[in-house]
Design a protein around this motif. Structure first.
Motif, PDB file in Angstrom:
ATOM      1  N   GLY A 149       0.844  -1.191   0.000  1.00  0.00           N
ATOM      2  CA  GLY A 149       0.000   0.000   0.000  1.00  0.00           C
ATOM      3  C   GLY A 149       0.876   1.236   0.000  1.00  0.00           C
ATOM      4  O   GLY A 149       2.021   1.200   0.478  1.00  0.00           O
ATOM      5  N   LYS A 150       0.372   2.333  -0.537  1.00  0.00           N
ATOM      6  CA  LYS A 150       1.157   3.561  -0.575  1.00  0.00           C
ATOM      7  C   LYS A 150       0.240   4.760  -0.406  1.00  0.00           C
ATOM      8  O   LYS A 150      -0.959   4.712  -0.722  1.00  0.00           O
ATOM      9  N   PHE A 179       3.892 -19.359  11.555  1.00  0.00           N
ATOM     10  CA  PHE A 179       5.273 -19.664  11.207  1.00  0.00           C
ATOM     11  C   PHE A 179       5.322 -20.164   9.767  1.00  0.00           C
ATOM     12  O   PHE A 179       4.417 -20.910   9.367  1.00  0.00           O
ATOM     13  N   PRO A 180       6.297 -19.753   8.969  1.00  0.00           N
ATOM     14  CA  PRO A 180       7.423 -18.872   9.312  1.00  0.00           C
ATOM     15  C   PRO A 180       6.991 -17.419   9.443  1.00  0.00           C
ATOM     16  O   PRO A 180       5.903 -17.044   9.021  1.00  0.00           O
ATOM     17  N   PHE A 181       7.868 -16.601  10.026  1.00  0.00           N
ATOM     18  CA  PHE A 181       7.557 -15.200  10.238  1.00  0.00           C
ATOM     19  C   PHE A 181       7.544 -14.437   8.911  1.00  0.00           C
ATOM     20  O   PHE A 181       8.195 -14.810   7.948  1.00  0.00           O
ATOM     21  N   GLN A 182       6.770 -13.339   8.886  1.00  0.00           N
ATOM     22  CA  GLN A 182       6.666 -12.493   7.709  1.00  0.00           C
ATOM     23  C   GLN A 182       7.571 -11.268   7.884  1.00  0.00           C
ATOM     24  O   GLN A 182       8.069 -10.986   8.983  1.00  0.00           O
ATOM     25  N   GLU A 183       7.750 -10.547   6.795  1.00  0.00           N
ATOM     26  CA  GLU A 183       8.544  -9.317   6.831  1.00  0.00           C
ATOM     27  C   GLU A 183       7.653  -8.135   6.501  1.00  0.00           C
ATOM     28  O   GLU A 183       6.949  -8.136   5.497  1.00  0.00           O
ATOM     29  N   ALA A 184       7.677  -7.140   7.358  1.00  0.00           N
ATOM     30  CA  ALA A 184       6.929  -5.903   7.136  1.00  0.00           C
ATOM     31  C   ALA A 184       7.928  -4.765   6.958  1.00  0.00           C
ATOM     32  O   ALA A 184       8.910  -4.676   7.700  1.00  0.00           O
ATOM     33  N   SER A 185       7.682  -3.921   5.986  1.00  0.00           N
ATOM     34  CA  SER A 185       8.603  -2.806   5.732  1.00  0.00           C
ATOM     35  C   SER A 185       7.805  -1.556   5.398  1.00  0.00           C
ATOM     36  O   SER A 185       6.689  -1.627   4.872  1.00  0.00           O
ATOM     37  N   ILE A 186       8.385  -0.417   5.715  1.00  0.00           N
ATOM     38  CA  ILE A 186       7.795   0.868   5.374  1.00  0.00           C
ATOM     39  C   ILE A 186       8.916   1.770   4.888  1.00  0.00           C
ATOM     40  O   ILE A 186      10.023   1.771   5.451  1.00  0.00           O
ATOM     41  N   SER A 187       8.666   2.486   3.807  1.00  0.00           N
ATOM     42  CA  SER A 187       9.688   3.349   3.232  1.00  0.00           C
ATOM     43  C   SER A 187       9.143   4.758   3.065  1.00  0.00           C
ATOM     44  O   SER A 187       7.956   4.950   2.778  1.00  0.00           O
ATOM     45  N   TYR A 188      10.021   5.731   3.256  1.00  0.00           N
ATOM     46  CA  TYR A 188       9.659   7.137   3.093  1.00  0.00           C
ATOM     47  C   TYR A 188      10.852   7.832   2.457  1.00  0.00           C
ATOM     48  O   TYR A 188      11.941   7.877   3.056  1.00  0.00           O
ATOM     49  N   GLY A 189      10.663   8.318   1.250  1.00  0.00           N
ATOM     50  CA  GLY A 189      11.783   8.923   0.547  1.00  0.00           C
ATOM     51  C   GLY A 189      12.841   7.870   0.259  1.00  0.00           C
ATOM     52  O   GLY A 189      12.574   6.826  -0.308  1.00  0.00           O
ATOM     53  N   SER A 192      14.177   3.296   4.611  1.00  0.00           N
ATOM     54  CA  SER A 192      13.304   2.135   4.721  1.00  0.00           C
ATOM     55  C   SER A 192      13.525   1.475   6.071  1.00  0.00           C
ATOM     56  O   SER A 192      14.647   1.437   6.588  1.00  0.00           O
ATOM     57  N   SER A 193      12.454   0.949   6.644  1.00  0.00           N
ATOM     58  CA  SER A 193      12.515   0.248   7.920  1.00  0.00           C
ATOM     59  C   SER A 193      11.841  -1.104   7.772  1.00  0.00           C
ATOM     60  O   SER A 193      10.746  -1.198   7.214  1.00  0.00           O
ATOM     61  N   LYS A 194      12.493  -2.173   8.266  1.00  0.00           N
ATOM     62  CA  LYS A 194      11.959  -3.521   8.142  1.00  0.00           C
ATOM     63  C   LYS A 194      11.893  -4.182   9.513  1.00  0.00           C
ATOM     64  O   LYS A 194      12.745  -3.977  10.363  1.00  0.00           O
ATOM     65  N   ARG A 195      10.833  -4.979   9.719  1.00  0.00           N
ATOM     66  CA  ARG A 195      10.666  -5.729  10.952  1.00  0.00           C
ATOM     67  C   ARG A 195      10.111  -7.114  10.637  1.00  0.00           C
ATOM     68  O   ARG A 195       9.392  -7.299   9.647  1.00  0.00           O
TER      69      ARG A 195
END
Length: 243
Positions: A149-150, A179-189, A192-195
């Motif tokens: 989404g953006k 399980f397994p775990f997923q990856e969530a990321s958010i980027s601005y400009g 980028s941040s990933k968890r």
């Protein structure tokens, strides 16, 4: 002393309004209980114009038709903070944060880029008669899950801290998202941040009373114990207060 019981009401109304406008929406409500003079200032358009975002997005015509014809700035703030308002196209809604007046947006499922979202064997689109959005995406089965989404940064408020959340609901008895775990990321400009996230987990108090994160046991992963303790670097979902 005056009829209000204090000297404060002798201050010019413009000065009182200027003072109240430097606080916050909840504080303005508290100021209204001080005196009649503060009540008049706290209800004035001069104060609530400062609490409203500088630029409000264009709202859907159905939202504008529900607005009272004589609505003041305080009434507009309350209306936009009490319930989300749809934007044109009705795929995005906006509400105002009651404490800060910052704009908060929600994207409908149709506004998201869902991998294989139009493949009937993978996803089903269901009607939502009780929600501001008309449809939701119901997962049937996929080997990989990717949802994007953006939103344009110009739609947000300056000097405000934002967080991104994904709203979803798991069917009763479904135990295949732990399980397994997923990856969530958010980027601005350019940043980028990933968890790591676990889409199916729960919080449980340990013997010492400290909440700990656990996941359920997948039917296909017999090696995992029934209650598998997660580390703090794995995010888990939280139930909304109004659910």
């Amino acid at each position: 002393m005056d009829a209000d019981g204090s000297e404060i009401s002798r201050l010019p109304a413009e000065l009182l309004a200027s003072i109240v406008s430097l606080t916050s929406p909840p504080d303005a409500g508290r100021c209204a209980a001080v005196s009649r003079a503060f009540l008049a200032a706290a209800d004035s358009d001069a104060v609530w114009s400062c609490f409203l975002p500088r630029y409000l997005p264009q709202l859907a015509k159905s939202v504008l038709r529900r607005a009272p014809p004589s609505e003041n700035k305080k009434g507009l703030f309350r209306r936009l903070s009490d319930q989300p308002a749809l934007l044109p196209g009705k795929l995005v809604s906006m509400r105002l944060d009651r404490a800060t007046g910052a704009k908060c947006y929600m994207l409908s499922a149709r506004a998201l880029n869902i991998s294989k979202g139009e493949t009937r064997s993978c996803w089903e689109w269901i009607d939502l008669c009780y929600d501001e959005f008309r449809e939701a995406a119901q997962l049937r089965g996929v080997w990989s899950l990717e949802i994007r989404g953006k939103i344009h940064s110009r739609m947000l408020c300056r000097n405000s801290m934002y967080a991104a959340y994904m709203l979803f609901k798991l069917a009763d008895g479904y135990t295949m998202m732990d399980f397994p775990f997923q990856e969530a990321s958010i980027s601005y400009g350019g940043t980028s941040s990933k968890r790591q996230v676990c889409l199916q987990a729960y919080m449980e108090d340990g013997d010492d009373g400290v909440p700990r994160k656990h996941i359920l046991k997948s039917s296909w992963e017999s090696r995992l114990p029934h209650s598998y303790c997660l580390t703090d670097d794995v995010m888990v979902p939280w139930k909304r207060a109004n659910d």
